[in-house]
Design a protein around this motif. Structure first.
Motif, mmCIF file in Angstrom:
data_model
loop_
_atom_site.group_PDB
_atom_site.id
_atom_site.type_symbol
_atom_site.label_atom_id
_atom_site.label_comp_id
_atom_site.label_asym_id
_atom_site.label_seq_id
_atom_site.Cartn_x
_atom_site.Cartn_y
_atom_site.Cartn_z
ATOM 1 N N ASN A 109 11.391 26.893 10.671
ATOM 2 C CA ASN A 109 10.057 27.427 10.214
ATOM 3 C C ASN A 109 9.670 26.283 9.431
ATOM 4 O O ASN A 109 10.170 25.671 8.831
ATOM 5 N N TYR A 143 16.320 28.094 9.211
ATOM 6 C CA TYR A 143 16.662 28.882 8.447
ATOM 7 C C TYR A 143 17.960 29.587 9.214
ATOM 8 O O TYR A 143 17.886 29.810 9.854
ATOM 9 N N ARG A 148 17.756 29.667 -6.632
ATOM 10 C CA ARG A 148 17.634 29.502 -5.636
ATOM 11 C C ARG A 148 18.185 28.414 -4.061
ATOM 12 O O ARG A 148 17.487 27.941 -3.342
ATOM 13 N N CYS A 193 20.000 32.134 3.794
ATOM 14 C CA CYS A 193 19.246 33.178 3.077
ATOM 15 C C CYS A 193 19.847 34.278 3.476
ATOM 16 O O CYS A 193 21.032 34.387 3.987
ATOM 17 N N PHE A 203 15.660 41.629 0.353
ATOM 18 C CA PHE A 203 14.011 41.214 1.220
ATOM 19 C C PHE A 203 13.424 40.610 0.326
ATOM 20 O O PHE A 203 12.111 41.229 -0.932
ATOM 21 N N THR A 204 13.600 39.535 -0.737
ATOM 22 C CA THR A 204 12.925 37.997 -1.739
ATOM 23 C C THR A 204 13.379 36.868 -1.173
ATOM 24 O O THR A 204 14.613 37.007 -1.118
ATOM 25 N N SER A 205 12.240 36.598 -1.731
ATOM 26 C CA SER A 205 12.249 34.522 -0.893
ATOM 27 C C SER A 205 12.949 34.252 -2.353
ATOM 28 O O SER A 205 13.475 33.196 -1.981
ATOM 29 N N ASN A 206 13.622 34.395 -3.206
ATOM 30 C CA ASN A 206 14.967 34.262 -4.352
ATOM 31 C C ASN A 206 16.219 34.436 -3.677
ATOM 32 O O ASN A 206 16.644 33.910 -4.015
ATOM 33 N N ASP A 207 16.455 35.466 -2.519
ATOM 34 C CA ASP A 207 17.588 35.479 -1.770
ATOM 35 C C ASP A 207 18.202 34.643 -1.561
ATOM 36 O O ASP A 207 18.385 33.935 0.313
ATOM 37 N N VAL A 208 18.281 33.234 -2.022
ATOM 38 C CA VAL A 208 18.595 31.595 -1.275
ATOM 39 C C VAL A 208 19.994 31.543 -2.131
ATOM 40 O O VAL A 208 19.928 31.107 -2.726
ATOM 41 N N GLN A 244 20.027 25.846 -0.049
ATOM 42 C CA GLN A 244 18.647 24.814 0.580
ATOM 43 C C GLN A 244 19.215 23.899 1.552
ATOM 44 O O GLN A 244 18.253 23.685 1.827
#
Length: 370
Positions: A270, A275, A292, A316, A320-325, A328
């Motif tokens: 993306n 990812y 993160r 990741c 269902f949250t962008s914090n689930d990393v 990086q």
């Protein structure tokens, strides 16, 4: 732990999965024993990893229990009461009575407040039984009591003949970055114990102290544990107060024995970033200080691909949250769906501090390597 053992766990149990290396855990405890010898005892704070309670009981002097749930775990595993220290900031009266009715005077208890003190006193009077307690000294937060309150309790001890004050408990926090802080805390406690004895005429038998030794989780982070342990042992030996010392630890004893294994279920690109979606996530895996995936934990990939160009991946989880990393910028060769990412040093707090109930995913299996 060698890859062959980890592969066996993957094949037999699938992912996500925790593997706890009991041999490594025992080695950690033995290393501490060699340094401290007869200078201090070892207490395992089971909140760091309740799955290790039976294995730890066999090699440490004491298990710290901080909730009614942890009490139930110890009860189910038949942990000897003489090895149990019942602690924790919240002790409801009904919980205190339930634990007292079961263990009675065979284990040790901490007193966090005057209300807890009165609960213990009332139970002892009704049951005509002696119990041993530690008075927790505050470090300036919600835990424990001020010096003056502790002294007042000691002063009225003769009015409470069933409550035997064994010593002081003190803990200021975990992941201390400088050993000098541990040294200064012990100097403070040395002075405190001597002053209490001089002012009250009462001899404290024991100090229960949580040093909060740091564990290095991330690449580039200096591992200071050996130095910190050495400084701690020297500071304990230099104390002028003549009571015994019990060191309460969780992270330092258990972190390195744990592995968290999570499978790669999807890969995509993306906006030019690679990812990788795994079947675990931050609800299972938590490192102190990690936000993160900013820092790079120690990890391996199975199977290990020798060929292929190294690429950066954002790893990741399944939430269902962008914090689930989880990471990086993980550099991995030829990452494929079906690979398993193995996170190391996951034996303490990693599994208990995650948001395990979010999205109601199935919990990972917990396995032992002995």
């Amino acid at each position: 732990m060698d890859m062959e053992c980890l592969e066996y766990g993957i094949v037999r149990y699938g992912t996500p999965l925790y593997i706890l290396n009991i041999d490594e855990m025992r080695k950690n405890v033995q290393d501490f024993r060699r340094v401290f010898k007869d200078k201090a005892g070892l207490c395992f704070a089971m909140k760091a990893n309740p799955f290790l309670v039976s294995q730890m009981e066999a090699v440490v002097d004491r298990i710290e229990v901080c909730s009614i749930g942890e009490f139930e775990i110890c009860k189910a595993h038949r942990i000897p009461p003489e090895k149990v220290l019942v602690s924790g900031v919240l002790k409801k009266k009904e919980d205190i009575y339930q634990i007292l009715d079961y263990y009675r005077g065979k284990c040790t208890y901490t007193v966090e407040s005057l209300n807890q003190f009165y609960c213990f006193v009332d139970w002892c009077r009704v049951n005509n039984e002696v119990i041993h307690v530690y008075l927790r000294l505050t470090s300036g937060n919600q835990f424990g009591m001020d010096k003056e309150i502790i002294q007042n309790i000691i002063e009225v001890r003769k009015m409470c003949p069933f409550l035997k004050i064994q010593g002081i408990q003190y803990f200021t926090g975990t992941q201390k970055k400088k050993a000098e802080k541990i040294k200064k805390e012990l100097e403070y406690l040395d002075l405190f114990c001597k002053e209490v004895e001089e002012e009250t005429g009462f001899q404290l038998e024991e100090l229960e102290y949580g040093p909060g030794i740091s564990v290095a989780y991330f690449e580039g982070q200096k591992d200071t544990m050996k130095n910190d342990i050495s400084v701690l042992a020297e500071a304990v030996s230099k104390m002028q107060w003549k009571g015994s010392v019990m060191l309460e630890m969780g992270r330092a004893l258990a972190a390195s024995c744990g592995y968290y294994l999570t499978g790669v279920c999807d890969i995509k690109q993306n906006d030019g970033k690679n990812y990788c979606i795994v079947d675990g996530g931050i609800h299972h895996m938590n490192y102190d200080g990690q936000i993160r995936g900013m820092y790079q934990p120690l990890f391996r990939v199975n199977p290990e691909h020798e060929n292929g160009k190294p690429q950066e991946w954002v790893v990741c989880g399944a939430l269902f949250t962008s914090n689930d990393v989880l990471m990086q910028k993980a550099v991995i060769k030829d990452l494929r769906i079906g690979n398993v990412i193995i996170f190391e040093r996951a034996g303490a707090y990693s599994m208990t501090e995650g948001m395990a109930l979010f999205l109601s995913h199935a919990l990972p299996k917990v396995t032992f390597y002995v």
